[in-house]
Enzyme design. Structure first.
Site, PDB file in Angstrom:
ATOM      1  N   HIS A 276      -2.345   7.700   7.051  1.00  0.00           N
ATOM      2  CA  HIS A 276      -1.328   8.562   6.434  1.00  0.00           C
ATOM      3  C   HIS A 276      -1.925   9.898   5.987  1.00  0.00           C
ATOM      4  O   HIS A 276      -1.235  10.923   6.000  1.00  0.00           O
ATOM      5  CB  HIS A 276      -0.727   7.875   5.193  1.00  0.00           C
ATOM      6  CG  HIS A 276       0.469   7.020   5.480  1.00  0.00           C
ATOM      7  ND1 HIS A 276       1.630   7.518   6.021  1.00  0.00           N
ATOM      8  CD2 HIS A 276       0.692   5.695   5.287  1.00  0.00           C
ATOM      9  CE1 HIS A 276       2.517   6.531   6.144  1.00  0.00           C
ATOM     10  NE2 HIS A 276       1.977   5.415   5.719  1.00  0.00           N
TER      11      HIS A 276
ATOM     12  N   GLN B 141       3.232  10.002   0.952  1.00  0.00           N
ATOM     13  CA  GLN B 141       4.509   9.270   0.954  1.00  0.00           C
ATOM     14  C   GLN B 141       5.345   9.548  -0.289  1.00  0.00           C
ATOM     15  O   GLN B 141       6.530   9.207  -0.322  1.00  0.00           O
ATOM     16  CB  GLN B 141       4.268   7.764   1.102  1.00  0.00           C
ATOM     17  CG  GLN B 141       3.772   7.380   2.496  1.00  0.00           C
ATOM     18  CD  GLN B 141       3.565   5.895   2.611  1.00  0.00           C
ATOM     19  OE1 GLN B 141       2.563   5.365   2.153  1.00  0.00           O
ATOM     20  NE2 GLN B 141       4.535   5.194   3.189  1.00  0.00           N
TER      21      GLN B 141
ATOM     22  N   GLY C 225       0.834  -1.188   0.000  1.00  0.00           N
ATOM     23  CA  GLY C 225       0.000   0.000   0.000  1.00  0.00           C
ATOM     24  C   GLY C 225       0.864   1.232   0.000  1.00  0.00           C
ATOM     25  O   GLY C 225       2.052   1.170   0.350  1.00  0.00           O
TER      26      GLY C 225
ATOM     27  N   HIS D 206      -4.105   1.556   7.774  1.00  0.00           N
ATOM     28  CA  HIS D 206      -2.754   2.125   7.790  1.00  0.00           C
ATOM     29  C   HIS D 206      -2.639   3.271   6.765  1.00  0.00           C
ATOM     30  O   HIS D 206      -2.130   4.348   7.081  1.00  0.00           O
ATOM     31  CB  HIS D 206      -1.741   1.012   7.483  1.00  0.00           C
ATOM     32  CG  HIS D 206      -0.323   1.469   7.383  1.00  0.00           C
ATOM     33  ND1 HIS D 206       0.638   1.116   8.310  1.00  0.00           N
ATOM     34  CD2 HIS D 206       0.311   2.253   6.478  1.00  0.00           C
ATOM     35  CE1 HIS D 206       1.788   1.672   7.968  1.00  0.00           C
ATOM     36  NE2 HIS D 206       1.627   2.363   6.858  1.00  0.00           N
ATOM     37  N   GLU D 207      -3.141   3.033   5.546  1.00  0.00           N
ATOM     38  CA  GLU D 207      -3.007   4.052   4.492  1.00  0.00           C
ATOM     39  C   GLU D 207      -3.900   5.258   4.764  1.00  0.00           C
ATOM     40  O   GLU D 207      -3.494   6.399   4.534  1.00  0.00           O
ATOM     41  CB  GLU D 207      -3.307   3.445   3.112  1.00  0.00           C
ATOM     42  CG  GLU D 207      -2.398   2.301   2.676  1.00  0.00           C
ATOM     43  CD  GLU D 207      -0.905   2.586   2.821  1.00  0.00           C
ATOM     44  OE1 GLU D 207      -0.494   3.754   2.732  1.00  0.00           O
ATOM     45  OE2 GLU D 207      -0.148   1.624   3.049  1.00  0.00           O
TER      46      GLU D 207
ATOM     47  N   CYS E 271       6.030  -0.110   7.178  1.00  0.00           N
ATOM     48  CA  CYS E 271       5.642   1.025   6.345  1.00  0.00           C
ATOM     49  C   CYS E 271       6.814   1.358   5.425  1.00  0.00           C
ATOM     50  O   CYS E 271       7.970   1.322   5.859  1.00  0.00           O
ATOM     51  CB  CYS E 271       5.340   2.215   7.251  1.00  0.00           C
ATOM     52  SG  CYS E 271       4.948   3.733   6.380  1.00  0.00           S
ATOM     53  N   LEU E 272       6.518   1.676   4.166  1.00  0.00           N
ATOM     54  CA  LEU E 272       7.606   1.968   3.221  1.00  0.00           C
ATOM     55  C   LEU E 272       8.378   3.233   3.593  1.00  0.00           C
ATOM     56  O   LEU E 272       9.490   3.431   3.119  1.00  0.00           O
ATOM     57  CB  LEU E 272       7.055   2.091   1.796  1.00  0.00           C
ATOM     58  CG  LEU E 272       6.524   0.790   1.170  1.00  0.00           C
ATOM     59  CD1 LEU E 272       5.935   1.059  -0.201  1.00  0.00           C
ATOM     60  CD2 LEU E 272       7.619  -0.271   1.086  1.00  0.00           C
TER      61      LEU E 272
HETATM   62 ZN    ZN Z   1       2.830   3.571   5.717  1.00  0.00          ZN
END
Ligand code: ZN
Length: 178
Positions: free
Chosen positions: A138, A50, A45, A134-135, A92-93
């Site tokens: 953000h 991000q 995701g 989670h997304e 998380c990326l």
């Molecule tokens: Zn994340």
């Protein structure tokens, strides 16, 4: 186009993102960039902030974990129902190689617009539900480390410090130029 995924420390990760008023070619291009960047990083995701875009757009792709779910783009996603609770490790990326236990709802209902600007509803459970929560977080500047235990966060301190520098450096090079 594969874009830089900003790291912890970037201001972009702590902002409240703007809702999309019109789904146009610019938003379609943003979604394409999100997919390219997420796939290059082998994530499940990604949220627009991000890649430094403060817009309420997320993508989720859990098709490798659960082939019954196709990759999905959600514009202005809104959590309208949430049930059950479960604590599982997540990452998380924007925090490469860091993981922590986070409590999430096991079942969620999310309303959003699709890439044609049409409203749709998605019901999700388990890993898919976790990825959506989670997304969506953000988009309000909330990060998974906000929910982990103080002890775990303490253990991550050195890594977080290094990431923070990386994020701040990205801001210096990219936000100042705008
Ligand atoms: Zn994340």
């Amino acid at each position: 186009m594969v874009r830089d995924i900003v790291k912890f420390g970037s201001k972009a990760l702590r902002q409240k993102c703007q809702p999309i008023k019109t789904v146009n070619a610019q938003i379609e291009a943003l979604i394409e960039d999100l997919f390219d960047s997420m796939r290059a990083a082998e994530g499940v995701g990604l949220a627009a902030p991000q890649i430094g875009m403060l817009k309420r757009v997320i993508i989720v792709d859990v098709s490798r974990q659960d082939p019954s779910h196709l990759p999905l783009a959600l514009i202005n996603p809104k959590l309208v129902k949430a049930e059950g609770k479960e604590i599982t490790e997540e990452g998380c990326l924007s925090f490469p190689e860091l993981y922590g236990d986070v409590e999430r709802h096991t079942h969620v209902t999310v309303e959003a617009l699709d890439t044609k600007g049409e409203a749709f509803t998605v019901e999700a459970e388990g890993f898919f539900a976790r990825a959506l929560q989670h997304e969506i977080d953000h988009l309000d500047g909330k990060l998974f480390i906000d929910f982990i235990s103080p002890l775990k966060r303490q253990l991550m301190r050195g890594a977080l410090k290094r990431l923070k520098k990386e994020g701040e450096q990205w801001d210096k090079e990219n936000l100042a130029a705008k």
